[in-house]
Design an enzyme around this catalytic site. Structure first.
Site, PDB file in Angstrom:
ATOM      1  N   TYR A   1      -6.091 -13.449   8.600  1.00 60.34           N
ATOM      2  CA  TYR A   1      -4.838 -12.962   7.683  1.00 60.34           C
ATOM      3  C   TYR A   1      -3.607 -13.232   8.539  1.00 60.34           C
ATOM      4  CZ  TYR A   1      -1.274  -9.429   6.114  1.00 60.34           C
ATOM      5  OH  TYR A   1      -0.163  -8.801   5.666  1.00 60.34           O
TER       6      TYR A   1
ATOM      7  N   ASP B   1       0.788  -1.061  -0.045  1.00 63.61           N
ATOM      8  CA  ASP B   1       0.092   0.133  -0.026  1.00 63.61           C
ATOM      9  C   ASP B   1       0.916   1.234  -0.093  1.00 63.61           C
ATOM     10  OD1 ASP B   1      -1.417  -1.949   0.571  1.00 63.61           O
ATOM     11  OD2 ASP B   1      -2.374  -1.404   2.495  1.00 63.61           O
TER      12      ASP B   1
HETATM   13 MG    MG Z   1      -5.181  -0.082   5.004  1.00 60.82          MG
END
Ligand code: MG
Ligand code: ADP
Length: 425
Positions: free
Chosen positions: A252, A200
């Site tokens: 996750y 990200d």
């Molecule tokens: Mg995020």
């Protein structure tokens, strides 16, 4: 119709105006400048980052804008149009999650950046700031509003404290920006307490307008791959399912742990090493899968190995298409890989969910060339590759599928490869 309206991306003028206005009404006086950073969407390469693999995100035209002024002390005063009130943080008191210095809530994404820059030795004695945040990146939709926030603040501090890491707008410094990525990842992991692999922040800081970012998560190196969808009359449609399943964090962690366990059984540092062992991923799988402990490890490893392969495949096809518009067999091959990615995430990695599968199936059943979930899964967003002339039909088909299933209406965005974080005004 209202259901199928696209979530607009503000242009730089609108974003800067909104940020400056919030600054003025909250703190009085004028901001020294406005900085911004984009959300991102990943084209292919999911759950590969923590396996040392490859990912292929683009920066979105949807950005977070921060109007900022330096203070003469080490305090932060923070306001966001997405949150109530003004938060105050003392930079000298900030510490990791679980310590006395823990910062709760969204201010941790801002305070964490200063903490990490100083921990990394990239800065010392950073000034306090007054910050006003506005954003048109949907929050919690897997489009990385969190990195848009931390990275916009990082480039603001970089310039206001004269760190020189981001470089001038017309000559960005990739090495310095890679350092800012490291700091923003640490801010999210250690101060905000959010597990994130680094894709990200790399997309927000190191992507280029008009290009997809091929990110090698083993050594942090990047390449820029031209992605001109408009030239081929194509759209990358993002469907924000607005679904968020509460078990996502635990799942996750389990996926990461299973991959680490599998790598240990195989005696390799990461699953990327496995993926590289043979030219053809089927040969890799034939050699490797029988050596794994159980069916769960076999499925997870099969996803990671084939997904890394798909990133390389899509990048090769995009490079073919840089000589001619994306159409015919090249487009079909890319579409095949994107569809295969979703199927692998759904069946082998088991991180899809009802809403994501519904969006994907509805888009495919309409005019989409391909559709897949994007991001970590268990909610968030899907993408579809669509001819521009069929965009309305595909959004209508997805909206109808959600309405028929009594689900909350999804939101839609048009993704084009946009510019990275920097000074806006
Ligand atoms: Mg995020
Ligand atoms: P995503 O990054 O996919 O949008 P995350 O859960 O990682 O989802 O990040 C969302 C969090 O980031 C929010 O809960 C909030 O703490 C913070 N955040 C993002 N954008 C803003 C904003 N404009 N104002 C305040 N906080 C924000």
């Amino acid at each position: 119709s209202a259901e199928t309206a696209m979530l607009p991306a503000w242009d730089a003028v609108e974003g800067a105006e909104r940020a400056r206005e919030l600054f003025a009404t909250t703190f009085g006086g004028e901001a020294e400048g406005v900085w911004s950073a984009p959300g991102r969407v990943n084209i292919v390469g999911e759950h590969t980052d923590y396996n040392g693999g490859l990912a292929l995100p683009i920066a979105l035209p949807h950005r977070t804008y921060v109007a900022v002024a330096r203070r003469s002390d080490r305090r932060l005063r923070l306001v966001s149009s997405a949150a109530d009130g003004v938060a105050e943080v003392d930079l000298d008191a900030v510490g990791p999650v679980g310590t006395a210095g823990e910062v709760t809530g969204w201010p941790s994404y801002v305070a964490g950046v200063a903490w990490a820059l100083e921990q990394e030795g990239l800065a010392s004695g950073l000034p306090g700031l007054d910050v006003a945040v506005v954003s048109c990146v949907p929050t919690g939709s897997g489009l990385s509003s969190s990195a848009a926030l931390s990275c916009s603040v990082a480039v603001a501090w970089d310039e206001l404290a004269g760190l020189g890491l981001a470089g001038p707008a017309d000559d960005p410094s990739d090495a310095g920006r890679a350092d800012l990525v490291t700091a923003c990842v640490r801010a999210e992991n250690e101060i905000a307490g959010a597990p994130t692999g680094g894709m990200d922040q790399a997309a927000a800081l190191r992507a280029r307008e008009g290009d997809a970012l091929l990110l090698d998560c083993r050594d942090g190196s990047v390449e820029h791959v031209p992605l001109d969808l408009a030239e081929a009359a194509l759209e990358l449609l993002v469907v924000d399912t607005r679904a968020e399943h509460s078990h996502a964090g635990g799942e996750y962690g389990q996926r990461r742990a299973t991959c680490e366990a599998a790598a240990k059984v195989l005696g390799v540092p990461d699953l990327r090493t496995v993926a590289e062992a043979h030219v053809h991923s089927q040969d890799t799988l034939d050699h490797v899968l029988p050596r794994l402990a159980d069916d769960e490890q076999r499925k997870r490893v099969r996803h990671v190995v084939t997904e890394i392969d798909r990133v390389e495949y899509v990048v090769a096809r995009l490079r073919d298409s840089s000589r001619a518009p994306l159409h015919g067999a090249t487009l079909e091959n890319i579409a095949w890989a994107l569809d295969a990615s979703h199927n692998s995430l759904r069946d082998d990695y088991e991180v899809s969910c009802r809403e994501l599968d519904l969006a994907v199936d509805a888009a495919r059943g309409s005019w989409a060339h391909a559709a897949r979930m994007t991001g970590g899964g268990f909610g968030g967003s899907a993408i579809a590759l669509v001819d521009t002339r069929h965009l309305d039909e595909v959004t209508a088909a997805v909206a109808k599928a959600f309405a028929d299933a009594d689900l909350r209406a999804p939101a839609f965005l048009r993704a084009v490869a946009a510019a990275p974080a920097g000074r806006t005004a």
